[in-house]
Motif scaffolding. Sequence first.
Motif, PDB file in Angstrom:
ATOM      1  N   GLU A  32      30.237  -0.778  45.297  1.00  0.00           N
ATOM      2  CA  GLU A  32      29.296   0.551  46.110  1.00  0.00           C
ATOM      3  C   GLU A  32      28.336  -0.336  47.184  1.00  0.00           C
ATOM      4  O   GLU A  32      27.721  -0.098  47.326  1.00  0.00           O
ATOM      5  N   ALA A  33      29.163  -1.309  48.310  1.00  0.00           N
ATOM      6  CA  ALA A  33      28.855  -1.583  49.294  1.00  0.00           C
ATOM      7  C   ALA A  33      30.189  -1.737  50.625  1.00  0.00           C
ATOM      8  O   ALA A  33      31.065  -1.874  49.962  1.00  0.00           O
ATOM      9  N   VAL A  34      29.913  -1.518  51.977  1.00  0.00           N
ATOM     10  CA  VAL A  34      30.253  -0.888  52.761  1.00  0.00           C
ATOM     11  C   VAL A  34      29.866  -2.178  53.777  1.00  0.00           C
ATOM     12  O   VAL A  34      28.735  -2.840  54.257  1.00  0.00           O
ATOM     13  N   ALA A  35      30.625  -3.178  55.002  1.00  0.00           N
ATOM     14  CA  ALA A  35      30.002  -3.899  55.908  1.00  0.00           C
ATOM     15  C   ALA A  35      30.451  -2.543  57.400  1.00  0.00           C
ATOM     16  O   ALA A  35      31.765  -2.077  57.200  1.00  0.00           O
ATOM     17  N   LEU A  36      29.625  -2.107  58.147  1.00  0.00           N
ATOM     18  CA  LEU A  36      29.777  -1.300  59.400  1.00  0.00           C
ATOM     19  C   LEU A  36      29.306  -1.590  60.821  1.00  0.00           C
ATOM     20  O   LEU A  36      28.560  -2.583  61.274  1.00  0.00           O
ATOM     21  N   THR A  37      30.818  -2.035  61.722  1.00  0.00           N
ATOM     22  CA  THR A  37      31.175  -2.661  62.482  1.00  0.00           C
ATOM     23  C   THR A  37      31.150  -1.493  63.974  1.00  0.00           C
ATOM     24  O   THR A  37      32.366  -0.143  63.475  1.00  0.00           O
ATOM     25  N   LEU A  38      29.787  -1.863  64.284  1.00  0.00           N
ATOM     26  CA  LEU A  38      30.031  -0.658  65.926  1.00  0.00           C
ATOM     27  C   LEU A  38      29.884  -1.681  66.777  1.00  0.00           C
ATOM     28  O   LEU A  38      29.934  -2.568  66.686  1.00  0.00           O
ATOM     29  N   ASP A  39      30.439  -0.711  67.898  1.00  0.00           N
ATOM     30  CA  ASP A  39      31.135  -0.821  69.053  1.00  0.00           C
ATOM     31  C   ASP A  39      29.608  -1.482  70.395  1.00  0.00           C
ATOM     32  O   ASP A  39      28.538   0.032  69.556  1.00  0.00           O
ATOM     33  N   LEU A  40      29.462  -2.240  70.653  1.00  0.00           N
ATOM     34  CA  LEU A  40      28.577  -2.121  71.284  1.00  0.00           C
ATOM     35  C   LEU A  40      28.593  -2.303  72.840  1.00  0.00           C
ATOM     36  O   LEU A  40      29.202  -3.430  73.176  1.00  0.00           O
ATOM     37  N   PRO A  41      28.350  -1.379  73.870  1.00  0.00           N
ATOM     38  CA  PRO A  41      28.621  -1.491  75.268  1.00  0.00           C
ATOM     39  C   PRO A  41      28.093  -2.565  76.017  1.00  0.00           C
ATOM     40  O   PRO A  41      26.988  -3.580  75.488  1.00  0.00           O
ATOM     41  N   ASP A  42      28.612  -2.981  76.681  1.00  0.00           N
ATOM     42  CA  ASP A  42      28.290  -4.541  78.042  1.00  0.00           C
ATOM     43  C   ASP A  42      26.910  -3.761  78.033  1.00  0.00           C
ATOM     44  O   ASP A  42      25.632  -4.600  78.431  1.00  0.00           O
ATOM     45  N   ARG A  43      26.645  -2.854  78.236  1.00  0.00           N
ATOM     46  CA  ARG A  43      25.466  -2.175  79.432  1.00  0.00           C
ATOM     47  C   ARG A  43      23.790  -2.261  78.315  1.00  0.00           C
ATOM     48  O   ARG A  43      22.742  -2.433  78.251  1.00  0.00           O
ATOM     49  N   LEU A  44      24.444  -1.614  76.991  1.00  0.00           N
ATOM     50  CA  LEU A  44      23.395  -2.325  75.513  1.00  0.00           C
ATOM     51  C   LEU A  44      23.007  -3.450  75.265  1.00  0.00           C
ATOM     52  O   LEU A  44      22.684  -4.081  74.047  1.00  0.00           O
ATOM     53  N   ALA A  45      23.830  -4.640  75.847  1.00  0.00           N
ATOM     54  CA  ALA A  45      24.224  -5.702  75.669  1.00  0.00           C
ATOM     55  C   ALA A  45      22.855  -6.818  75.490  1.00  0.00           C
ATOM     56  O   ALA A  45      22.366  -6.991  74.184  1.00  0.00           O
ATOM     57  N   GLY A  46      21.770  -6.353  76.023  1.00  0.00           N
ATOM     58  CA  GLY A  46      20.248  -7.195  76.373  1.00  0.00           C
ATOM     59  C   GLY A  46      19.905  -6.458  75.078  1.00  0.00           C
ATOM     60  O   GLY A  46      18.298  -7.019  74.883  1.00  0.00           O
ATOM     61  N   ALA A  47      19.591  -4.628  75.305  1.00  0.00           N
ATOM     62  CA  ALA A  47      18.830  -4.097  73.853  1.00  0.00           C
ATOM     63  C   ALA A  47      18.732  -4.286  72.981  1.00  0.00           C
ATOM     64  O   ALA A  47      18.215  -4.329  72.057  1.00  0.00           O
ATOM     65  N   PHE A  48      20.235  -4.625  72.292  1.00  0.00           N
ATOM     66  CA  PHE A  48      20.681  -5.692  71.024  1.00  0.00           C
ATOM     67  C   PHE A  48      20.848  -6.776  71.156  1.00  0.00           C
ATOM     68  O   PHE A  48      21.503  -7.592  69.475  1.00  0.00           O
ATOM     69  N   SER A  49      20.031  -7.745  72.486  1.00  0.00           N
ATOM     70  CA  SER A  49      20.109  -8.667  71.424  1.00  0.00           C
ATOM     71  C   SER A  49      18.709  -8.783  70.351  1.00  0.00           C
ATOM     72  O   SER A  49      17.945  -9.309  70.921  1.00  0.00           O
ATOM     73  N   HIS A  50      19.101  -9.924  70.017  1.00  0.00           N
ATOM     74  CA  HIS A  50      18.200  -9.630  68.365  1.00  0.00           C
ATOM     75  C   HIS A  50      18.831 -11.687  68.123  1.00  0.00           C
ATOM     76  O   HIS A  50      19.598 -12.808  67.999  1.00  0.00           O
ATOM     77  N   ARG A  51      17.674 -11.728  67.097  1.00  0.00           N
ATOM     78  CA  ARG A  51      17.255 -13.205  66.419  1.00  0.00           C
ATOM     79  C   ARG A  51      17.936 -13.030  64.875  1.00  0.00           C
ATOM     80  O   ARG A  51      17.929 -11.680  64.389  1.00  0.00           O
ATOM     81  N   PRO A  52      18.152 -14.322  64.209  1.00  0.00           N
ATOM     82  CA  PRO A  52      19.435 -14.319  63.026  1.00  0.00           C
ATOM     83  C   PRO A  52      18.159 -13.563  62.260  1.00  0.00           C
ATOM     84  O   PRO A  52      16.392 -14.292  62.039  1.00  0.00           O
ATOM     85  N   GLY A  53      18.188 -12.411  61.224  1.00  0.00           N
ATOM     86  CA  GLY A  53      17.171 -12.178  59.894  1.00  0.00           C
ATOM     87  C   GLY A  53      16.487 -11.080  60.939  1.00  0.00           C
ATOM     88  O   GLY A  53      15.698  -9.958  59.778  1.00  0.00           O
TER      89      GLY A  53
END
Length: 367
Positions: A32-53
């Motif tokens: 019933e479940a999958v893991a989706l891995t999405l490419d993250l371009p270098d230009r978006l590294a800052g926008a998608f910086s995150h804390r665990p959780g």
Amino acid sequence: MTTTEQGVVALTGPATGWHRLRVARVQPLTDEAVALTLDLPDRLAGAFSHRPGQHVTVRHLLNGTEIRRSYSICPSPYGQRELRLVVKRLGPGGFAEYATTVLSAGDVLDIAPPTGGFGLVARPGAHHVMVAAGSGITPLLSMATAALQDDPRCRVSLVYINRTARSVLLADELVDLKDAHVDRFLPLYLLTRETREAEMLSGHIDTTRLPRLLRAVGAEPDGHAYFYLCGPWAMVTSLREALTQWGADPAWIRSEHFSLASRDPSPPVAEPRARTMRITASLGGRTTVAVMEDQDRVALDALLRDRPDIPYSCREGLCGSCRARVTHGAVTTGRQYVLGPGELAAGYTLACRARPQSDETGLDFDL
């Protein structure tokens, strides 16, 4: 999903804007479940910086209707320039069914940047006790991994609840984490629909079984343990109450739930308005003025007519994506499950729960 704790909950954001990310791989986890891995371009590294959780919102057009869903960010074993989400199908229809049956590598998804206040207590050497049910493991695995890697003096104990052994998500990664931190990470697996050799690990968690599980991981009421709960609303609510009765300090309990027991029995009702009520919304450095109309129940209804980029997901006060600060005027915030007393006192609201009470109201989604 929603995050709560006693005292101040500091949601981070704003989760504004949408970015099209390519699906790098779709990994089946269970039936019933999958893991989706999405490419993250270098230009978006800052926008998608995150804390665990923290979590992101996925936007998808299904049969001509836009749907949005929030998913916690899960550690990726493949690299730092990727974003990994676990999607579990709970029923027919919706994005989860599409993701688990149709989505494939090379497809593109619209993703909003990370947001959310669920996270670790910053206390070196702490004992982090985590209880997850089903897909509630995704933020907790991220938090457990970070705690064990960043704080060599801490301990992490996990009680992971599933129906059967086949439904356990990310089992291999939990084993790897145990092998890497054999003296500091203790996972216990509780199955509700299978009988295990240890009676304590079979059946539903309740006020009788919980203290026994806590003793098994070395947690005591007067100890210095912090508690993290993630799962369905009913489970999280009952466990929070049980922990408090057991003797845990309510200020040391953090929780996130990803579903409600039922819909709000008393949602805001649209009412005819005798006067014009305007909302000035600031988002992404741009300001827009929207007018509440008779059919609008809450501020979000009016704002979306003029600003379809206003962030939102669940529309039930559950995920916190539409968090904004009231800069002038007044609103009443209906039933919600995200903002703590500190943020409410500081003037924050959720656009999906906010009903303007003044002729002119300002909402800033960038603060």
